[in-house]
Design a protein around this motif. Sequence first.
Motif, PDB file in Angstrom:
ATOM      1  N   ARG A  47       8.048 -32.468  11.373  1.00  0.00           N
ATOM      2  CA  ARG A  47       6.743 -33.140  11.449  1.00  0.00           C
ATOM      3  C   ARG A  47       6.869 -34.663  11.425  1.00  0.00           C
ATOM      4  NH1 ARG A  47       6.997 -28.459   9.814  1.00  0.00           N
ATOM      5  NH2 ARG A  47       5.413 -26.936  10.418  1.00  0.00           N
ATOM      6  N   GLY A  48       8.098 -35.142  11.507  1.00  0.00           N
ATOM      7  CA  GLY A  48       8.324 -36.577  11.557  1.00  0.00           C
ATOM      8  C   GLY A  48       7.871 -37.317  10.321  1.00  0.00           C
ATOM      9  N   GLY A 210       1.408 -27.675  -4.363  1.00  0.00           N
ATOM     10  CA  GLY A 210       1.993 -26.432  -3.914  1.00  0.00           C
ATOM     11  C   GLY A 210       1.771 -25.185  -4.742  1.00  0.00           C
ATOM     12  N   ALA A 211       2.120 -25.208  -6.023  1.00  0.00           N
ATOM     13  CA  ALA A 211       2.057 -24.000  -6.842  1.00  0.00           C
ATOM     14  C   ALA A 211       0.647 -23.423  -6.884  1.00  0.00           C
ATOM     15  CB  ALA A 211       2.537 -24.300  -8.258  1.00  0.00           C
ATOM     16  N   TYR A 212      -0.360 -24.283  -6.896  1.00  0.00           N
ATOM     17  CA  TYR A 212      -1.747 -23.816  -6.964  1.00  0.00           C
ATOM     18  C   TYR A 212      -2.177 -23.213  -5.635  1.00  0.00           C
ATOM     19  CZ  TYR A 212      -1.679 -26.360 -11.318  1.00  0.00           C
ATOM     20  OH  TYR A 212      -1.347 -26.789 -12.577  1.00  0.00           O
ATOM     21  N   LEU A 213      -1.765 -23.836  -4.529  1.00  0.00           N
ATOM     22  CA  LEU A 213      -2.088 -23.277  -3.220  1.00  0.00           C
ATOM     23  C   LEU A 213      -1.390 -21.934  -3.016  1.00  0.00           C
ATOM     24  CD1 LEU A 213      -1.841 -26.457  -0.952  1.00  0.00           C
ATOM     25  CD2 LEU A 213      -3.911 -25.338  -1.798  1.00  0.00           C
ATOM     26  N   LYS A 273       5.822 -18.958   2.779  1.00  0.00           N
ATOM     27  CA  LYS A 273       5.752 -20.224   2.054  1.00  0.00           C
ATOM     28  C   LYS A 273       6.008 -21.400   2.997  1.00  0.00           C
ATOM     29  CE  LYS A 273       6.925 -19.149  -2.726  1.00  0.00           C
ATOM     30  NZ  LYS A 273       7.821 -19.505  -3.831  1.00  0.00           N
ATOM     31  N   VAL A 274       7.036 -21.277   3.814  1.00  0.00           N
ATOM     32  CA  VAL A 274       7.359 -22.353   4.752  1.00  0.00           C
ATOM     33  C   VAL A 274       6.219 -22.560   5.737  1.00  0.00           C
ATOM     34  CG1 VAL A 274       8.908 -23.033   6.627  1.00  0.00           C
ATOM     35  CG2 VAL A 274       9.855 -22.111   4.506  1.00  0.00           C
ATOM     36  N   ALA A 275       5.624 -21.471   6.198  1.00  0.00           N
ATOM     37  CA  ALA A 275       4.504 -21.576   7.140  1.00  0.00           C
ATOM     38  C   ALA A 275       3.312 -22.270   6.498  1.00  0.00           C
ATOM     39  CB  ALA A 275       4.112 -20.190   7.645  1.00  0.00           C
ATOM     40  N   LEU A 276       3.013 -21.925   5.237  1.00  0.00           N
ATOM     41  CA  LEU A 276       1.892 -22.562   4.555  1.00  0.00           C
ATOM     42  C   LEU A 276       2.155 -24.043   4.341  1.00  0.00           C
ATOM     43  CD1 LEU A 276      -0.831 -22.415   3.061  1.00  0.00           C
ATOM     44  CD2 LEU A 276       0.432 -21.822   0.970  1.00  0.00           C
ATOM     45  N   LEU A 277       3.369 -24.395   3.918  1.00  0.00           N
ATOM     46  CA  LEU A 277       3.703 -25.807   3.712  1.00  0.00           C
ATOM     47  C   LEU A 277       3.601 -26.572   5.024  1.00  0.00           C
ATOM     48  CD1 LEU A 277       4.681 -28.179   2.034  1.00  0.00           C
ATOM     49  CD2 LEU A 277       7.029 -27.377   2.389  1.00  0.00           C
ATOM     50  N   TRP A 279       1.684 -25.911   7.547  1.00  0.00           N
ATOM     51  CA  TRP A 279       0.259 -26.070   7.859  1.00  0.00           C
ATOM     52  C   TRP A 279      -0.359 -27.178   7.012  1.00  0.00           C
ATOM     53  CZ3 TRP A 279      -4.045 -25.502   4.736  1.00  0.00           C
ATOM     54  CH2 TRP A 279      -5.282 -25.541   5.389  1.00  0.00           C
ATOM     55  N   VAL A 280      -0.043 -27.206   5.714  1.00  0.00           N
ATOM     56  CA  VAL A 280      -0.571 -28.227   4.803  1.00  0.00           C
ATOM     57  C   VAL A 280      -0.191 -29.628   5.280  1.00  0.00           C
ATOM     58  CG1 VAL A 280      -0.245 -29.219   2.486  1.00  0.00           C
ATOM     59  CG2 VAL A 280      -0.787 -26.792   2.746  1.00  0.00           C
ATOM     60  N   LEU A 281       1.083 -29.802   5.606  1.00  0.00           N
ATOM     61  CA  LEU A 281       1.554 -31.123   6.025  1.00  0.00           C
ATOM     62  C   LEU A 281       0.958 -31.522   7.378  1.00  0.00           C
ATOM     63  CD1 LEU A 281       5.308 -30.893   4.956  1.00  0.00           C
ATOM     64  CD2 LEU A 281       3.433 -32.056   3.765  1.00  0.00           C
ATOM     65  N   SER A 282       0.814 -30.569   8.279  1.00  0.00           N
ATOM     66  CA  SER A 282       0.221 -30.877   9.584  1.00  0.00           C
ATOM     67  C   SER A 282      -1.241 -31.273   9.438  1.00  0.00           C
ATOM     68  CB  SER A 282       0.351 -29.666  10.517  1.00  0.00           C
ATOM     69  OG  SER A 282       1.711 -29.386  10.795  1.00  0.00           O
TER      70      SER A 282
END
Length: 314
Positions: A47-48, A210-213, A273-277, A279-282
């Motif tokens: 995501r640069g 993260g942990a809460y999401l 987990k990786v997919a959710l992270l 999405w969050v960062l994007s």
Amino acid sequence: MKPVASVSLDLDNLWAYLKTHGDPAWERRPSFLPSAVPRLLDVFGERGLTTTVFVVGADAERDDGAEAVAKIVEAGHEVANHSFGHEPWLHRYSPDELETEVARAEQAITAAGAPTPTGFRGPGYSVTPQLLDVLRRRGYRYDASVLPTWIGPLARAYHNRTAGSAHDAADLFGGFGKVKAPNSAYRWGSTGLVELPVTTMPLLRVPIHGAYLLQLHQISPRLARGYFRTALRLCRARTVSPSLLLHPTDVLTAAEAPGMEFFPGMAMPGSEKVALLGWVLSLLRRHFDVVGTGEHVARVSGSVLRERDPVACG
């Protein structure tokens, strides 16, 4: 121009979680850094993003920790100080103990090849006037230890219920009064230090990291994503520049972190987990110009920041 936001990673290792939880297995110093660090750097790189990684000094002294620091620096991320021994009760340390704790971590981080850190985050969101004085004298520009929320006592109750520790956790994670702390950057009075708090959801003051999401995602993926969308909408509406906190556990499975079954989100598959992270960062990047915490502080330092008495931090 988009408003600024920041992403930081607390590089807490497996042994540190087990130590806080009272599991004697921590003494073997188990590590998940070789699994977590490449995965996180891949997510950032795709995501640069340039972030800040808060490194524990005791890990920077070991081979896998020094290798992790080298990879982090090579990827262009800021390395900041997350204490030497990762004990979330720095508020009980004497001034001399605090000085030693900060200095030992600095030495380990620079020996691993990173520049001398200018940012600090206390484990367990622990910060005191004495710690701020140590940071000021050692030339730090900012602290990022405050979590402005009311849930500290609830987190402490969960910790006490699940931990096998004999540690006195009477004041771990702070009290309800933390909710009064500002949710945007401010200065600690005459120290000159900028405080960049870990952002909580404006108005509701509940954590959004993260942990809460992940915990919400286990209940409902739609709920977790709606929760984070709402947080970002409120940040934009309230002109809060969010500072998002991540941990290695945001991308690790339970099998990669043995003994951490108690931790929120550890039942989720690593791919989810990786997919959710991602999405969050994007989503964060869609609405904000995302940088590391050091750059975030640099950008807001030129504006007029409210001042807070260091005594107010505890």
